[in-house]
Design a protein around this motif. Structure first.
Motif, PDB file in Angstrom:
ATOM      1  N   ARG A 174       0.809  -1.219   0.000  1.00  0.00           N
ATOM      2  CA  ARG A 174       0.000   0.000   0.000  1.00  0.00           C
ATOM      3  C   ARG A 174       0.841   1.268   0.000  1.00  0.00           C
ATOM      4  O   ARG A 174       0.322   2.361  -0.255  1.00  0.00           O
ATOM      5  CB  ARG A 174      -0.945   0.001   1.206  1.00  0.00           C
ATOM      6  N   GLY A 175       2.133   1.126   0.265  1.00  0.00           N
ATOM      7  CA  GLY A 175       2.996   2.298   0.234  1.00  0.00           C
ATOM      8  C   GLY A 175       3.158   2.889  -1.154  1.00  0.00           C
ATOM      9  O   GLY A 175       3.634   4.022  -1.293  1.00  0.00           O
ATOM     10  N   ILE A 176       2.738   2.141  -2.200  1.00  0.00           N
ATOM     11  CA  ILE A 176       2.855   2.676  -3.556  1.00  0.00           C
ATOM     12  C   ILE A 176       1.992   3.919  -3.719  1.00  0.00           C
ATOM     13  O   ILE A 176       2.290   4.805  -4.533  1.00  0.00           O
ATOM     14  CB  ILE A 176       2.447   1.593  -4.580  1.00  0.00           C
ATOM     15  N   GLN A 177       0.912   4.027  -2.915  1.00  0.00           N
ATOM     16  CA  GLN A 177       0.041   5.199  -3.006  1.00  0.00           C
ATOM     17  C   GLN A 177       0.758   6.467  -2.550  1.00  0.00           C
ATOM     18  O   GLN A 177       0.431   7.572  -3.004  1.00  0.00           O
ATOM     19  CB  GLN A 177      -1.212   4.969  -2.157  1.00  0.00           C
ATOM     20  N   THR A 178       1.738   6.302  -1.647  1.00  0.00           N
ATOM     21  CA  THR A 178       2.467   7.476  -1.151  1.00  0.00           C
ATOM     22  C   THR A 178       3.238   8.154  -2.270  1.00  0.00           C
ATOM     23  O   THR A 178       3.353   9.394  -2.299  1.00  0.00           O
ATOM     24  CB  THR A 178       3.418   7.054  -0.024  1.00  0.00           C
ATOM     25  N   TYR A 179       3.785   7.345  -3.209  1.00  0.00           N
ATOM     26  CA  TYR A 179       4.558   7.927  -4.295  1.00  0.00           C
ATOM     27  C   TYR A 179       3.697   8.818  -5.195  1.00  0.00           C
ATOM     28  O   TYR A 179       4.210   9.762  -5.818  1.00  0.00           O
ATOM     29  CB  TYR A 179       5.203   6.824  -5.139  1.00  0.00           C
ATOM     30  N   PHE A 180       2.404   8.511  -5.274  1.00  0.00           N
ATOM     31  CA  PHE A 180       1.533   9.302  -6.142  1.00  0.00           C
ATOM     32  C   PHE A 180       0.916  10.490  -5.424  1.00  0.00           C
ATOM     33  O   PHE A 180       0.342  11.372  -6.069  1.00  0.00           O
ATOM     34  CB  PHE A 180       0.415   8.410  -6.708  1.00  0.00           C
ATOM     35  N   THR A 181       0.993  10.505  -4.093  1.00  0.00           N
ATOM     36  CA  THR A 181       0.449  11.643  -3.336  1.00  0.00           C
ATOM     37  C   THR A 181       1.537  12.579  -2.821  1.00  0.00           C
ATOM     38  O   THR A 181       1.248  13.752  -2.517  1.00  0.00           O
ATOM     39  CB  THR A 181      -0.373  11.131  -2.140  1.00  0.00           C
ATOM     40  N   ALA A 182       2.764  12.088  -2.700  1.00  0.00           N
ATOM     41  CA  ALA A 182       3.862  12.925  -2.211  1.00  0.00           C
ATOM     42  C   ALA A 182       4.341  13.872  -3.317  1.00  0.00           C
ATOM     43  O   ALA A 182       4.195  13.577  -4.511  1.00  0.00           O
ATOM     44  CB  ALA A 182       5.013  12.047  -1.731  1.00  0.00           C
ATOM     45  N   PRO A 183       4.949  15.003  -2.958  1.00  0.00           N
ATOM     46  CA  PRO A 183       5.446  15.962  -3.968  1.00  0.00           C
ATOM     47  C   PRO A 183       6.767  15.497  -4.572  1.00  0.00           C
ATOM     48  O   PRO A 183       7.842  16.048  -4.287  1.00  0.00           O
ATOM     49  CB  PRO A 183       5.614  17.252  -3.162  1.00  0.00           C
ATOM     50  N   LEU A 184       6.695  14.462  -5.388  1.00  0.00           N
ATOM     51  CA  LEU A 184       7.893  13.960  -6.064  1.00  0.00           C
ATOM     52  C   LEU A 184       7.497  13.386  -7.411  1.00  0.00           C
ATOM     53  O   LEU A 184       6.324  13.103  -7.677  1.00  0.00           O
ATOM     54  CB  LEU A 184       8.619  12.909  -5.215  1.00  0.00           C
ATOM     55  N   ARG A 185       8.492  13.223  -8.258  1.00  0.00           N
ATOM     56  CA  ARG A 185       8.303  12.562  -9.541  1.00  0.00           C
ATOM     57  C   ARG A 185       8.913  11.167  -9.462  1.00  0.00           C
ATOM     58  O   ARG A 185       9.794  10.896  -8.639  1.00  0.00           O
ATOM     59  CB  ARG A 185       8.960  13.366 -10.659  1.00  0.00           C
ATOM     60  N   PHE A 186       8.455  10.313 -10.330  1.00  0.00           N
ATOM     61  CA  PHE A 186       8.927   8.937 -10.284  1.00  0.00           C
ATOM     62  C   PHE A 186      10.381   8.819 -10.713  1.00  0.00           C
ATOM     63  O   PHE A 186      11.014   7.780 -10.475  1.00  0.00           O
ATOM     64  CB  PHE A 186       8.034   8.038 -11.155  1.00  0.00           C
ATOM     65  N   ARG A 187      10.954   9.817 -11.322  1.00  0.00           N
ATOM     66  CA  ARG A 187      12.379   9.748 -11.623  1.00  0.00           C
ATOM     67  C   ARG A 187      13.184   9.696 -10.324  1.00  0.00           C
ATOM     68  O   ARG A 187      14.218   9.030 -10.264  1.00  0.00           O
ATOM     69  CB  ARG A 187      12.813  10.926 -12.496  1.00  0.00           C
ATOM     70  N   HIS A 188      12.704  10.376  -9.258  1.00  0.00           N
ATOM     71  CA  HIS A 188      13.379  10.299  -7.959  1.00  0.00           C
ATOM     72  C   HIS A 188      13.257   8.889  -7.369  1.00  0.00           C
ATOM     73  O   HIS A 188      14.205   8.388  -6.754  1.00  0.00           O
ATOM     74  CB  HIS A 188      12.777  11.322  -6.998  1.00  0.00           C
ATOM     75  N   VAL A 189      12.103   8.268  -7.550  1.00  0.00           N
ATOM     76  CA  VAL A 189      11.903   6.905  -7.036  1.00  0.00           C
ATOM     77  C   VAL A 189      12.847   5.933  -7.727  1.00  0.00           C
ATOM     78  O   VAL A 189      13.534   5.129  -7.087  1.00  0.00           O
ATOM     79  CB  VAL A 189      10.434   6.481  -7.226  1.00  0.00           C
ATOM     80  N   PHE A 190      12.904   6.004  -9.059  1.00  0.00           N
ATOM     81  CA  PHE A 190      13.775   5.089  -9.798  1.00  0.00           C
ATOM     82  C   PHE A 190      15.245   5.360  -9.491  1.00  0.00           C
ATOM     83  O   PHE A 190      16.042   4.424  -9.356  1.00  0.00           O
ATOM     84  CB  PHE A 190      13.522   5.226 -11.300  1.00  0.00           C
ATOM     85  N   LEU A 191      15.624   6.630  -9.395  1.00  0.00           N
ATOM     86  CA  LEU A 191      17.009   6.944  -9.063  1.00  0.00           C
ATOM     87  C   LEU A 191      17.404   6.356  -7.705  1.00  0.00           C
ATOM     88  O   LEU A 191      18.478   5.762  -7.561  1.00  0.00           O
ATOM     89  CB  LEU A 191      17.205   8.466  -9.052  1.00  0.00           C
ATOM     90  N   ALA A 192      16.525   6.496  -6.716  1.00  0.00           N
ATOM     91  CA  ALA A 192      16.841   6.002  -5.377  1.00  0.00           C
ATOM     92  C   ALA A 192      16.927   4.476  -5.359  1.00  0.00           C
ATOM     93  O   ALA A 192      17.876   3.901  -4.812  1.00  0.00           O
ATOM     94  CB  ALA A 192      15.782   6.490  -4.389  1.00  0.00           C
ATOM     95  N   LYS A 193      15.955   3.804  -5.949  1.00  0.00           N
ATOM     96  CA  LYS A 193      15.952   2.348  -5.945  1.00  0.00           C
ATOM     97  C   LYS A 193      17.142   1.793  -6.731  1.00  0.00           C
ATOM     98  O   LYS A 193      17.789   0.824  -6.310  1.00  0.00           O
ATOM     99  CB  LYS A 193      14.638   1.817  -6.514  1.00  0.00           C
ATOM    100  N   ASN A 194      17.427   2.378  -7.881  1.00  0.00           N
ATOM    101  CA  ASN A 194      18.565   1.916  -8.669  1.00  0.00           C
ATOM    102  C   ASN A 194      19.894   2.195  -7.980  1.00  0.00           C
ATOM    103  O   ASN A 194      20.839   1.404  -8.088  1.00  0.00           O
ATOM    104  CB  ASN A 194      18.555   2.575 -10.043  1.00  0.00           C
ATOM    105  N   LEU A 195      19.969   3.313  -7.237  1.00  0.00           N
ATOM    106  CA  LEU A 195      21.201   3.621  -6.513  1.00  0.00           C
ATOM    107  C   LEU A 195      21.459   2.601  -5.403  1.00  0.00           C
ATOM    108  O   LEU A 195      22.603   2.145  -5.218  1.00  0.00           O
ATOM    109  CB  LEU A 195      21.119   5.027  -5.931  1.00  0.00           C
ATOM    110  N   VAL A 196      20.419   2.216  -4.685  1.00  0.00           N
ATOM    111  CA  VAL A 196      20.597   1.215  -3.622  1.00  0.00           C
ATOM    112  C   VAL A 196      21.054  -0.112  -4.216  1.00  0.00           C
ATOM    113  O   VAL A 196      21.971  -0.760  -3.696  1.00  0.00           O
ATOM    114  CB  VAL A 196      19.279   1.049  -2.833  1.00  0.00           C
ATOM    115  N   LEU A 197      20.424  -0.532  -5.305  1.00  0.00           N
ATOM    116  CA  LEU A 197      20.838  -1.789  -5.929  1.00  0.00           C
ATOM    117  C   LEU A 197      22.249  -1.685  -6.486  1.00  0.00           C
ATOM    118  O   LEU A 197      23.023  -2.658  -6.442  1.00  0.00           O
ATOM    119  CB  LEU A 197      19.851  -2.161  -7.034  1.00  0.00           C
ATOM    120  N   ALA A 198      22.624  -0.505  -7.007  1.00  0.00           N
ATOM    121  CA  ALA A 198      23.992  -0.318  -7.495  1.00  0.00           C
ATOM    122  C   ALA A 198      24.994  -0.424  -6.355  1.00  0.00           C
ATOM    123  O   ALA A 198      26.086  -1.009  -6.524  1.00  0.00           O
ATOM    124  CB  ALA A 198      24.117   1.037  -8.191  1.00  0.00           C
TER     125      ALA A 198
END
Length: 549
Positions: free
Chosen positions: A386-410
């Protein structure tokens, strides 16, 4: 008027549940993602069918040999092989694969007998059950061609053996489901599984050194295995060919006794589930401590990120530290490198004694490690729920989400690959400097190129997974196929470039080509983030529906 309604019989209840499951499957195929998932499962089933058919030919030939060469007593080894594969394989994958929760059937007004029969029938849908049934059919076909007189008895033995195996497998699965209800038990199982996989690698050296003693021990051990079902099945056929009718009846009675005892135990387990046995675990309340005022983290990388991306990176790192399965999975790559490189290691300056060299093995091992570690990126929202809803309500773009997730995996890739390189250097030595640099730059090219594709796959083919759990977890079939296809393409391109350096006798050519491709892959990755952000807005409803249910 409810008491005047006639309760349907067992057969009618089973037919109604089967019809409902079929309607659910058929209606689910209206969604494109489910259709693609079904296609992926069908393709995987075709591959498994070829594998099962190949092994079936071995059972056919083995049965033909033991019946034509008057070694009927050896047929017990074939039954033991089927028995062990049928029972051991589901136990090994119990903590990792997806399984049907039989308690969900209790939403329907089923009787206990219908619940038992449906639960037993699901046992025949397991891969091990399908394989074991095919292998037994291959043995029956071989017996029909070689010794038609033994076919009636062998058919009866095979039917009883099938019933016994599926009952035992269902019983073990029910016990394992009860054990895995607690997270601590699941983590202990994973630790034991890792230890077992490591110990398996020492079987070869032990057989080479103590082979004769182990064979003598195995011959004595066979005496104690005689009362068990596979030995009883083989002995019944052997006694029939020797016209020992008392032995045939004794062995058949033994199989009936095992089947009755296991059926009784399975009835008790299903009865407990039918009465509402609850296997969930609850967490004890934790006292809330007052939060201290947060200071600057001081992390060099996080301080250089945007506030949105930095917050997601911290969240992903907390998830990683809390997920025991993810932490233990970081130990797999170095152990695999040690196991694969040690047997081939020879002199540090000479080729391996098996004809391989560090220049050949090192890139292959690094590509395999990248394949293992980067696969979760193809479903990077799996644990959001259910946390996926936060990404669509928070003041951010999904490029920040992908950058963060990809950085952790990197960061995980850098950490694990550094350990793997150190282990490889200690075990077998590193390749030449041009080959080493080319491999590192190729890793940058492969990872950056796959991140953009993996992010697209995460949006188009999401699949919800449970945090901190490995049982009942199955990735989307289409996402798995995309991951395999992309890995094959990148591995093929890398192999062609590496061999081009050998053909041209230019040691630095692969490094130069990979450097140019890496720059293009990194630029392409950053260019794809805006397009993926727009795609995420279009896929918003599908993401929320899939991950929140």
């Amino acid at each position: 008027m409810a008491d005047l309604i006639r309760v349907p019989g067992v057969a009618a209840q089973i037919r109604l549940v089967a019809g409902l499951r079929w309607r659910i499957l058929r209606n689910g195929l209206r969604r494109k993602s489910n259709r693609l998932d079904l296609i992926g499962m069908i393709l995987a089933g075709i591959f498994a069918a070829f594998l099962i058919f190949g092994v079936s030919t071995g059972f056919f030939a083995g049965t033909r040999y033991v019946l034509t060469k008057d070694h009927a007593s050896w047929i017990a080894f074939l039954f033991w092989a089927i028995f062990l594969c049928w029972q051991v394989f589901p136990v090994l994958v119990a903590g990792f694969g997806a399984a049907f929760e039989f308690r969900t059937l209790l939403r329907f007004p089923l009787s206990l007998r219908a619940f038992y029969l449906i639960g037993l029938a699901y046992g025949f849908a397991e891969l091990s059950a399908v394989a074991g049934t095919c292998w037994i059919v291959a043995m029956l076909l071989s017996a029909a061609l070689v010794r038609p007189s033994v076919l009636p008895l062998m058919t009866a033995i095979a039917g009883l053996f099938l019933l016994l195996n599926v009952t035992l497998e269902r019983l073990l699965a029910s016990w394992i489901e009860r054990l895995f209800a607690r997270r601590r038990t699941r983590e202990v199982f994973l630790g034991l599984f890792v230890l077992a996989m490591i110990c398996v690698q020492f079987i070869g050296p032990l057989l080479n050194r103590y082979g004769e003693a182990l064979r003598r021990f195995a011959s004595h051990l066979l005496i104690y295995l005689a009362p068990f079902p596979p030995s009883l099945a083989g002995r019944a056929i052997s006694d029939f060919l020797q016209e020992d009718w008392a032995g045939v009846l004794g062995s058949f009675a033994g199989l009936l006794g095992f089947a009755a005892a296991l059926s009784f135990l399975l009835w008790l387990r299903f009865s407990a589930q039918y009465r509402g046995e609850e296997l969930s675990e609850t967490s004890a309340p934790v006292p809330q401590r007052p939060r201290a005022r947060q200071e600057s983290s001081g992390a060099f990388v996080l301080d250089r990120l945007s506030p949105q991306a930095g917050a997601i990176v911290r969240k992903e790192l907390c998830y990683l530290l809390r997920n025991g399965f993810a932490l233990l999975s970081l130990l797999f790559p170095p152990v695999l490198v040690l196991l694969f490189s040690s047997p081939f290691a020879g002199s540090r300056r000479e080729p391996f004694r098996h004809g391989l060299s560090p220049a050949m093995l090192f890139p292959a091992m690094m590509a395999y490690i990248v394949f293992i570690l980067i696969t979760p990126a193809y479903n990077c929202f799996a644990f959001e729920s259910r946390g996926i809803q936060t990404y669509f309500t928070a003041p951010l773009r999904f490029r920040h989400v992908f950058l963060a997730k990809n950085l952790v995996l990197a960061l995980v890739l850098i950490f694990d690959l550094s350990l793997c390189i150190a282990v490889f250097a200690f075990s077998a030595g590193l390749p030449s400097l041009p080959q080493f640099i080319a491999t590192l730059v190729a890793i940058v090219f492969a990872v950056a190129g796959q991140f953009a594709i993996a992010n697209w796959s995460s949006l188009c083919f999401p699949r919800k997974l449970v945090f901190g759990q490995m049982r009942n977890q199955r990735q989307s079939g289409m996402a798995v196929l995309i991951a395999f296809g992309v890995q094959i393409v990148f591995a093929g391109v890398g192999a062609v470039i590496l061999f081009a350096g050998r053909w041209t006798q230019d040691a630095w050519l692969p490094a130069e080509v990979f450097a140019m491709l890496s720059v293009a892959a990194v630029l392409g990755y950053f260019a794809s983030l805006d397009s993926l952000s727009e795609l995420a807005e279009r896929k918003k409803e599908a993401l929320i529906e899939t991950l929140c249910r």
